[in-house]
Design an enzyme around this catalytic site. Structure first.
Site, PDB file in Angstrom:
ATOM      1  N   GLY A  89       1.008  -1.100   0.145  1.00 21.03           N
ATOM      2  CA  GLY A  89       0.026  -0.072  -0.092  1.00 21.03           C
ATOM      3  C   GLY A  89       0.790   1.272  -0.014  1.00 21.03           C
ATOM      4  CG  LEU A  90       4.705   1.260   0.929  1.00 19.43           C
ATOM      5  CD1 LEU A  90       6.157   0.889   0.994  1.00 19.43           C
ATOM      6  CD2 LEU A  90       4.418   2.278   2.235  1.00 19.43           C
ATOM      7  N   GLY A  91       1.673   3.004  -2.756  1.00 21.90           N
ATOM      8  CA  GLY A  91       1.310   3.847  -3.964  1.00 21.90           C
ATOM      9  C   GLY A  91       2.059   3.144  -5.112  1.00 21.90           C
ATOM     10  CB  SER A  93      -1.590   1.967  -8.747  1.00 23.50           C
ATOM     11  OG  SER A  93      -1.902   0.577  -8.220  1.00 23.50           O
ATOM     12  CB  ALA A  95       5.184   4.556  -8.125  1.00 26.31           C
ATOM     13  CG  ASP A 136      -2.342   8.073  -3.692  1.00 25.66           C
ATOM     14  OD1 ASP A 136      -3.266   8.869  -3.528  1.00 25.66           O
ATOM     15  OD2 ASP A 136      -2.428   6.766  -3.266  1.00 25.66           O
TER      16      ASP A 136
END
Ligand code: MEV
Length: 291
Positions: A89-91, A93, A95, A136
């Site tokens: 869940g660190l972004g 998509s 990135a 994000d």
């Protein structure tokens, strides 16, 4: 010709969920990135070789919207690689979206400003997820720590010293879209109550910004914990996340909260060097994983 580009993942420091409704939030780009290699090919269709990302949908959508926007009909081969797992869940998509836009802009020699990359990236997210604040994407484009407001009408860098933070994974992957929809259902049914929570979150974001600029870790920690409690009221926390936050506070952390959509993924803990080891051990004991 082959081009390469990369873009970082992110952590929400304050303001998630409320940000979807145009309230402010603070997001931080992490030092782990998604890397893209792009090459023009003479095939009938695009080739997407993925590694370290959830699926090909964001890359496919970038190729199609970039093609429409800049009138490009050629096919490409895109290869992805990641410094971090898409499960955290660190972004990933966002990135991968930003890195692919950057790689294509280099490949076709179409220089884009950061605002143009942000706008196209946000469009990609909205076409796929239908909902989202765009924070994000902004974090991945602008890097550092940003104050993001009014769904991207305001994006400001925050000047800060690096936050003394520990990130811990709950062991569960959150479904961001599902959680955004669950909040939206509550928003429709209990609008006044939910709006009040968003307003209180927004207050914490503005206060938090001041303390981040000052480097007042104690106050930022307090604000983070208050934000966690409001997210709990919103119904996006979980027993595991709550227990990880509690144990971190018991062991002397300045503050802790879930980061991102909730339901699972990660918590962030603001903690002094002196208490770091103690907090980390207690989190592991609770079944969390220190990243
Ligand atoms: C997810 O990382 C953060 C949310 O606020 C959604 C968004 O901002 O688009 C839940």
């Amino acid at each position: 010709m082959k081009t390469t580009a990369s873009a970082p993942g992110k952590l929400f420091i304050l303001g998630e969920h409320a940000a979807v409704y145009g309230y402010p939030c603070i997001v931080l780009a992490i030092d782990k990135k998604i890397h893209i290699e792009a090459e023009e090919i003479d095939y009938q269709s695009d080739i997407i070789l993925t590694q370290g990302i959830k699926n090909t949908s964001f890359v496919e959508k970038v190729i199609s919207l970039f093609g429409q926007e800049y009138d490009i009909k050629k096919k490409v081969r895109i290869k992805t690689d990641s410094d971090f797992s898409p499960k955290l869940g660190l972004g990933s998509s966002s990135a991968v979206t930003v890195a692919t836009i950057k790689a294509l802009s280099k490949l076709y020699k179409i220089p884009l400003t950061r605002t143009e990359i942000f706008k196209l990236g946000y469009k990609v997210v909205l076409e796929i997820q239908k909902v989202g604040s765009g924070a994000d994407i902004a974090s991945s484009v602008f890097g550092g720590t940003i104050l993001y407001d009014k769904k991207g009408k305001v994006i400001k860098k925050i000047q800060n010293a690096s936050l003394p933070m520990v990130v811990a994974y709950s062991g569960f992957k959150a479904d961001t879209t599902k959680l955004i929809y669950s909040v939206n259902k509550k928003y429709k049914n209990r609008r006044n109550e939910i709006e009040k929570i968003f307003k209180n979150i927004a207050k914490l974001v503005w206060e938090g910004k001041k303390f981040i600029e000052k480097g007042d870790w104690k106050m930022i920690g307090k604000i983070m914990t208050e934000n966690h409690l409001l997210l709990k009221d919103l119904g996006v926390s979980s027993l595991k996340l709550d227990s990880m936050v509690s144990v971190a506070l018991e062991q002397g952390a300045w503050g802790a909260k879930l980061s991102g959509a909730g339901g699972g993924d990660c918590i962030i803990i603001l903690v002094s060097e002196a208490n770091r080891e103690k907090v980390a051990k207690a989190i592991v004991k609770k079944g969390g994983q220190i990243l």
